[in-house]
Enzyme design. Sequence first.
Site, PDB file in Angstrom:
ATOM      1  N   THR A  87      33.893  -0.329  46.779  1.00 37.80           N
ATOM      2  CA  THR A  87      34.601  -1.345  47.564  1.00 37.80           C
ATOM      3  C   THR A  87      35.320  -0.607  48.687  1.00 37.80           C
ATOM      4  OG1 THR A  87      34.965  -2.650  45.576  1.00 37.80           O
ATOM      5  CG2 THR A  87      36.285  -3.212  47.503  1.00 37.80           C
ATOM      6  N   LYS A 162      32.891  -9.655  49.107  1.00 41.97           N
ATOM      7  CA  LYS A 162      33.735  -9.104  48.036  1.00 41.97           C
ATOM      8  C   LYS A 162      35.226  -9.339  48.334  1.00 41.97           C
ATOM      9  CE  LYS A 162      35.190  -6.066  44.875  1.00 41.97           C
ATOM     10  NZ  LYS A 162      34.987  -6.107  43.455  1.00 41.97           N
ATOM     11  N   LYS A 237      44.477  -2.996  46.182  1.00 42.69           N
ATOM     12  CA  LYS A 237      43.518  -2.328  47.074  1.00 42.69           C
ATOM     13  C   LYS A 237      42.654  -3.371  47.796  1.00 42.69           C
ATOM     14  CE  LYS A 237      39.275   0.323  47.204  1.00 42.69           C
ATOM     15  NZ  LYS A 237      38.190   1.040  46.541  1.00 42.69           N
TER      16      LYS A 237
END
Length: 294
Positions: A87, A162, A237
Amino acid sequence: MKVGFIGLGNMGGPMARNLATAGHEVSGFDVAAPDVEGVTPALSAAEAARDADVVITMLPNGSILRSVADQVIPAMKPGAVLCDCSTVDVDSARAVAEQAGAAGLGALDAPVSGGVGGAAAGTLTFMVGGTAEAFAKVKPLFDIMGQKAVHCGDSGAGQAAKICNNMILGVTMIATCEAFALADKLGLDRQKMFDVVSTSSGYSWSMNAYCPAPGVGPVSPADNGYRPGFAAELMLKDLRLSQQAADSADADTPMGELATRLYTEFVEREDGKGRDFSAMLPRLAARGRPAGTA
Ligand code: NAD
């Protein structure tokens, strides 16, 4: 296929092992040099990438991805595909794809959802950006490591999917937790709150599948002392990546911004680090209304 796998941590280790178990020839590299069953250790990222049909990376962040890409791209054979499953920020994903394309390679950004459990069980979901040709080449590997792979569009589209998904997740988890905290103070039983909301218009994955109240709804990290699960710092994050993307795309995301601020406080100034992201419920339940709230 010959696969180079770089980044054999909590996620990458079991993903690489599943590819090897399925019969692919996997050469792996990680600076921490862990032992992964069935994976041949390489001495460098470039060595793992040489001769590979597909090079998969599973790394902590975009700047590490960029530095690993600098090492592996010159070593890869023409026509091979560099597939990043980490990611990372959309800009890094696009920059690495451009660099790979200029070197005559295919490139995909293919972040995952499903966590460590999904990596071990081979049930991850892949959200993929890049060309249809590169997607088709790597699809058999996605099918081993996961149960679903969605081709979302061009380079960066996987990372975009995402972070948009996880921005919704962060916001709905906070909304669910603050509603439970309010219900507590109104004297409403948590089980009754769940029974109503989980079948009414306030339902969501956070309420129905991952209920933050212990002893209510399906078993979740709340029933295990809020041990992760999905740690609050990983939520933070992803929320930060959503805000970085919103900045660079000039998008107004007020709820995402507030969720980022709340998880920052929780992780960096309170006791949120190492706890599941649903531990936002005890945090909010312990607080009163801030002075001056309208
Ligand atoms: P991790 O820290 O366990 O693994 C990362 C690995 O990369 C480590 O083993 C580290 O030694 C290695 N590494 C760092 N720099 C390197 C370099 N220059 N060359 C080679 N190896 C290097 O992290 P993880 O939990 O496996 O997560 C990996 C990625 O997957 C992250 O981007 C994370 O956001 C994403 N992700 C994690 C989860 C999860 O639940 N853990 C879920 C979805 C997505």
